[in-house]
Design an enzyme around this catalytic site. Structure first.
Site, PDB file in Angstrom:
ATOM      1  N   GLY A 149     -25.923  25.802 109.505  1.00  0.00           N
ATOM      2  CA  GLY A 149     -26.943  26.838 109.389  1.00  0.00           C
ATOM      3  C   GLY A 149     -26.351  28.101 108.800  1.00  0.00           C
ATOM      4  O   GLY A 149     -25.332  28.048 108.089  1.00  0.00           O
ATOM      5  N   SER A 150     -26.962  29.217 109.131  1.00  0.00           N
ATOM      6  CA  SER A 150     -26.543  30.484 108.534  1.00  0.00           C
ATOM      7  C   SER A 150     -25.198  30.948 109.096  1.00  0.00           C
ATOM      8  O   SER A 150     -24.796  30.570 110.202  1.00  0.00           O
ATOM      9  CB  SER A 150     -27.605  31.549 108.836  1.00  0.00           C
ATOM     10  OG  SER A 150     -27.755  31.651 110.238  1.00  0.00           O
ATOM     11  N   GLY A 199     -23.426  30.835 112.841  1.00  0.00           N
ATOM     12  CA  GLY A 199     -22.073  30.300 113.021  1.00  0.00           C
ATOM     13  C   GLY A 199     -21.129  31.290 113.678  1.00  0.00           C
ATOM     14  O   GLY A 199     -20.236  30.909 114.435  1.00  0.00           O
ATOM     15  N   GLU A 239     -20.625  24.495 109.408  1.00  0.00           N
ATOM     16  CA  GLU A 239     -21.094  24.291 108.024  1.00  0.00           C
ATOM     17  C   GLU A 239     -22.134  25.364 107.758  1.00  0.00           C
ATOM     18  O   GLU A 239     -23.310  25.193 108.055  1.00  0.00           O
ATOM     19  CB  GLU A 239     -21.719  22.893 107.887  1.00  0.00           C
ATOM     20  CG  GLU A 239     -20.777  21.751 108.198  1.00  0.00           C
ATOM     21  CD  GLU A 239     -19.833  21.428 107.044  1.00  0.00           C
ATOM     22  OE1 GLU A 239     -20.014  21.958 105.939  1.00  0.00           O
ATOM     23  OE2 GLU A 239     -18.894  20.638 107.280  1.00  0.00           O
ATOM     24  N   CYS A 265     -27.602  24.642 100.754  1.00  0.00           N
ATOM     25  CA  CYS A 265     -26.414  25.467 101.004  1.00  0.00           C
ATOM     26  C   CYS A 265     -25.548  25.502  99.758  1.00  0.00           C
ATOM     27  O   CYS A 265     -24.804  26.452  99.533  1.00  0.00           O
ATOM     28  CB  CYS A 265     -25.644  24.933 102.199  1.00  0.00           C
ATOM     29  SG  CYS A 265     -25.301  23.183 102.071  1.00  0.00           S
TER      30      CYS A 265
HETATM   31  P1  NAD Z   1     -30.346  29.061 110.938  1.00  0.00           P
HETATM   32  O1  NAD Z   1     -28.985  29.600 111.121  1.00  0.00           O
HETATM   33  O2  NAD Z   1     -31.495  29.981 111.101  1.00  0.00           O
HETATM   34  O3  NAD Z   1     -30.587  27.842 111.957  1.00  0.00           O
HETATM   35  C1  NAD Z   1     -29.784  26.702 111.940  1.00  0.00           C
HETATM   36  C2  NAD Z   1     -29.796  26.034 113.300  1.00  0.00           C
HETATM   37  O4  NAD Z   1     -29.075  26.842 114.227  1.00  0.00           O
HETATM   38  C3  NAD Z   1     -31.196  25.875 113.904  1.00  0.00           C
HETATM   39  O5  NAD Z   1     -31.246  24.637 114.570  1.00  0.00           O
HETATM   40  C4  NAD Z   1     -31.278  27.034 114.890  1.00  0.00           C
HETATM   41  O6  NAD Z   1     -32.182  26.827 115.946  1.00  0.00           O
HETATM   42  C5  NAD Z   1     -29.847  27.050 115.396  1.00  0.00           C
HETATM   43  N1  NAD Z   1     -29.403  28.334 115.972  1.00  0.00           N
HETATM   44  C6  NAD Z   1     -29.639  29.580 115.506  1.00  0.00           C
HETATM   45  N2  NAD Z   1     -29.006  30.497 116.273  1.00  0.00           N
HETATM   46  C7  NAD Z   1     -28.344  29.803 117.236  1.00  0.00           C
HETATM   47  C8  NAD Z   1     -27.512  30.172 118.333  1.00  0.00           C
HETATM   48  N3  NAD Z   1     -27.230  31.457 118.600  1.00  0.00           N
HETATM   49  N4  NAD Z   1     -27.004  29.192 119.117  1.00  0.00           N
HETATM   50  C9  NAD Z   1     -27.277  27.905 118.863  1.00  0.00           C
HETATM   51  N5  NAD Z   1     -28.069  27.484 117.839  1.00  0.00           N
HETATM   52  C10 NAD Z   1     -28.592  28.434 117.032  1.00  0.00           C
HETATM   53  O7  NAD Z   1     -30.381  28.379 109.469  1.00  0.00           O
HETATM   54  P2  NAD Z   1     -31.611  27.786 108.654  1.00  0.00           P
HETATM   55  O8  NAD Z   1     -32.458  28.895 108.144  1.00  0.00           O
HETATM   56  O9  NAD Z   1     -32.255  26.670 109.401  1.00  0.00           O
HETATM   57  O10 NAD Z   1     -30.840  27.101 107.424  1.00  0.00           O
HETATM   58  C11 NAD Z   1     -30.423  27.784 106.297  1.00  0.00           C
HETATM   59  C12 NAD Z   1     -28.952  28.124 106.373  1.00  0.00           C
HETATM   60  O11 NAD Z   1     -28.169  26.968 106.642  1.00  0.00           O
HETATM   61  C13 NAD Z   1     -28.400  28.659 105.068  1.00  0.00           C
HETATM   62  O12 NAD Z   1     -27.538  29.725 105.340  1.00  0.00           O
HETATM   63  C14 NAD Z   1     -27.652  27.484 104.484  1.00  0.00           C
HETATM   64  O13 NAD Z   1     -26.647  27.829 103.566  1.00  0.00           O
HETATM   65  C15 NAD Z   1     -27.100  26.866 105.714  1.00  0.00           C
HETATM   66  N6  NAD Z   1     -26.749  25.464 105.499  1.00  0.00           N
HETATM   67  C16 NAD Z   1     -25.436  25.144 105.408  1.00  0.00           C
HETATM   68  C17 NAD Z   1     -25.061  23.837 105.149  1.00  0.00           C
HETATM   69  C18 NAD Z   1     -23.620  23.459 105.005  1.00  0.00           C
HETATM   70  O14 NAD Z   1     -23.330  22.284 105.071  1.00  0.00           O
HETATM   71  N7  NAD Z   1     -22.709  24.389 104.804  1.00  0.00           N
HETATM   72  C19 NAD Z   1     -26.041  22.845 105.028  1.00  0.00           C
HETATM   73  C20 NAD Z   1     -27.384  23.208 105.158  1.00  0.00           C
HETATM   74  C21 NAD Z   1     -27.722  24.526 105.398  1.00  0.00           C
END
Ligand code: NAD
Length: 510
Positions: free
Chosen positions: A243-244, A248, A265, A299
């Site tokens: 995720g973002s 992370g 990731e 991503c």
């Molecule tokens: P996001 O960070 O908003 O959410 C991702 C996941 O994390 C969701 O399941 C969310 O509920 C969970 N989450 C959020 N805060 C949390 C916390 N404090 N504790 C535990 N879980 C938590 O991201 P998004 O908007 O769903 O996805 C887009 C982002 O993901 C972009 O930044 C993209 O680059 C990244 N991404 C990275 C990869 C990679 O492999 N590097 C792959 C896909 C997406």
């Protein structure tokens, strides 16, 4: 008179897909959390939210399952993943369509995502007969030194909306052959594809038989709070979080605080360098897919194009034409190449970035909203932005189709620009000059986890390790030896002689 039946609504189609994928009506209707399709913005289902107590109980069951699963021989565990691959082949059309409806991906990308799941299953089946440990020569007579790889425990998978199922499969296929249990917290924006995937795995488990313990794999539904319950639980030794970078940063620190292992990731801000020797026709096609595919919501999406001054104007002119003509539309009505953004927040983020780019002296082509399905959905014309320098929004990841174009004079400058952002996921170079290409791939070249030649930064294959450096988090998933992150390495020194020499010649005679 001929009667033409009207096409089912997305809600009806979703229900029908979920039923055919094996879900019971009660799991996707009447819950507290509404699920919307980005294609129209309409509500397509409502799912329950996992409570903290339920999450704890699920993690407990996963731990019990792990204690049994770790004793099943690895090639036999591979058989379960082989069955999962078979079930996914059967379900490919339905699950791919559901990815399209729930995440808004165009049809071929929805299907491609399921294909990626199948591919990683095939990879993991082979891996289940490998999981090699090294044998090292011992410095002591009649001694042997070796390492073994053992299962670790429950793997917690937290995934993002934009690859709602493939990311889980990269983790799940490896974790299962490595002897671990799974608990998955998918994005709150894409719970349906997660429930469907779990149902597909459940079918594989049923066919596999009683060696697969109850609770081996589960799904927790909800937002960050539910994710945190997983992150903070010491019975989950590995958290794989996608995720973002914002997410992370929190997750990484919490997992580190309890000495767990985090596979992170996170966000990317990927660039391509276009050198004077580049094949511009090939470059144009690669840039178009890299920057506009998945509506800029990968991503690995291409976000910065660093172009040599000798080819800059010619390339930008051709690109601007492609940007003006690209088809933007509903993924389920026609063959548009660019589908919707996930929601209003994504649209607002894009507009904010474009404003900031203008304020920093950028020239913006495109970027406006396109009315495809009314107010509730957010379609945009991808934006091509000529920037005078790498400042403002250019150093951030905006999760939308915005491509910043920068000019360079020397390859050193281009590499400095490429590396001059906080993220380090993917990168690429276009050219036919072997010296420039090798310089880009060298230790002094790209600082990213992925560096491609004559292709864009997106569209990774499962055979390689996937992930990136710096604020992308440092994790690696999928192919190569990424499996090692899901196991613990045990070093064994074995004395098969009658004396007891100590290492380093130490004497301790009693
Ligand atoms: P996001 O960070 O908003 O959410 C991702 C996941 O994390 C969701 O399941 C969310 O509920 C969970 N989450 C959020 N805060 C949390 C916390 N404090 N504790 C535990 N879980 C938590 O991201 P998004 O908007 O769903 O996805 C887009 C982002 O993901 C972009 O930044 C993209 O680059 C990244 N991404 C990275 C990869 C990679 O492999 N590097 C792959 C896909 C997406």
């Amino acid at each position: 008179m001929l009667q033409t039946a009207s096409a089912p609504s997305l809600r009806e189609e979703t229900a029908s897909l979920l039923r055919s994928l094996g879900l019971h009506e009660t799991s996707f209707t009447g819950g507290g959390r509404e699920v919307r399709s980005p294609i129209t913005g309409e509500v397509i289902a409502s799912v329950p939210e996992t409570t903290a107590d339920e999450a704890r109980a699920t993690i407990g069951r996963a731990h019990e399952a792990f204690l049994k699963w770790r004793a099943v021989p690895a090639p036999r565990r591979g058989e379960l993943v082989r069955l999962l691959g078979e079930e996914l082949r059967t379900a490919k059309a339905d699950l791919g369509r559901l990815v399209t409806i729930e995440a808004g991906k165009v049809i071929s990308e929805g299907l491609g995502e399921v294909q990626e799941m199948i591919d990683i299953c095939d990879f993991a089946v082979g891996l289940s007969r490998q999981l090699y440990g090294l044998t090292m020569p011992s410095e002591r007579a009649d001694h042997r030194l070796q390492e073994q790889w053992h299962p670790l425990g429950t793997v917690g998978v937290i995934s993002a909306f934009n690859f709602p199922v493939a990311v889980w499969s990269w983790n799940a296929a490896l974790a299962l052959v490595c002897g671990n249990a799974l608990v998955w917290k998918p994005s709150e924006k894409t719970p349906l594809t997660a429930l469907a995937t779990q149902a597909i795995l459940d079918r594989a488990i049923q066919r596999f038989g009683p060696d697969a313990p109850e609770g081996l794999s589960s799904v927790l539904l909800g937002d960050a709070a539910v994710g945190e319950a997983l992150v903070d639980d010491a019975r989950v030794p590995v958290i794989s979080a996608t995720g973002s970078t914002r997410m992370g940063r929190i997750v990484g620190q919490r997992v580190a605080a309890r000495f767990g292992r985090a596979i992170l990731e996170l966000g990317g801000n990927n660039a391509s360098i276009v050198t004077p020797s580049a094949d511009l026709d090939l470059t144009l096609r690669a840039v178009a897919f890299g920057a506009m595919g998945t509506a800029g919501q990968r991503c690995t999406t291409l976000r910065r194009l660093i172009v040599h001054e000798s080819v800059h104007d010619a390339l930008v002119e051709r690109l601007a034409r492609v940007y003006r003509g690209i088809s933007v539309g509903s993924p389920v009505a026609g063959d548009a190449l660019v589908g919707p953004l996930i929601d209003r927040t994504a649209f607002d983020g894009m507009q904010k970035a474009l404003e900031a780019a203008r304020a920093a002296g950028g020239t913006v082509h495109g970027g406006e909203r396109v009315d495809v399905n009314g107010e509730g959905s957010f379609y945009v014309r991808p934006a091509l932005v000529e920037m005078p320098a790498q400042t403002g929004p250019v150093v951030e990841e905006t999760f939308a189709p915005v491509l910043y174009v920068l000019k360079y004079r020397t390859l050193e400058d281009a590499i400095a620009l490429q590396n001059g952002v906080p993220q380090g996921l993917s990168s690429s170079i276009f050219g036919t000059d072997i010296r420039e290409i090798e310089a880009f791939l060298s230790a002094a070249g790209s600082d990213c986890g992925i560096a491609n030649v004559n292709m864009g930064p997106s569209g990774a294959e499962i055979g390689g390790a996937f992930g990136g450096e710096k604020e992308t988090g440092g994790g690696r998933e999928s192919g190569s030896d990424a499996w090692k992150a899901y196991m613990r390495r045990q070093t064994n020194a074995i004395n098969y002689g009658r004396s007891m020499p100590l290492a380093q010649g130490v004497k301790f005679d009693v």
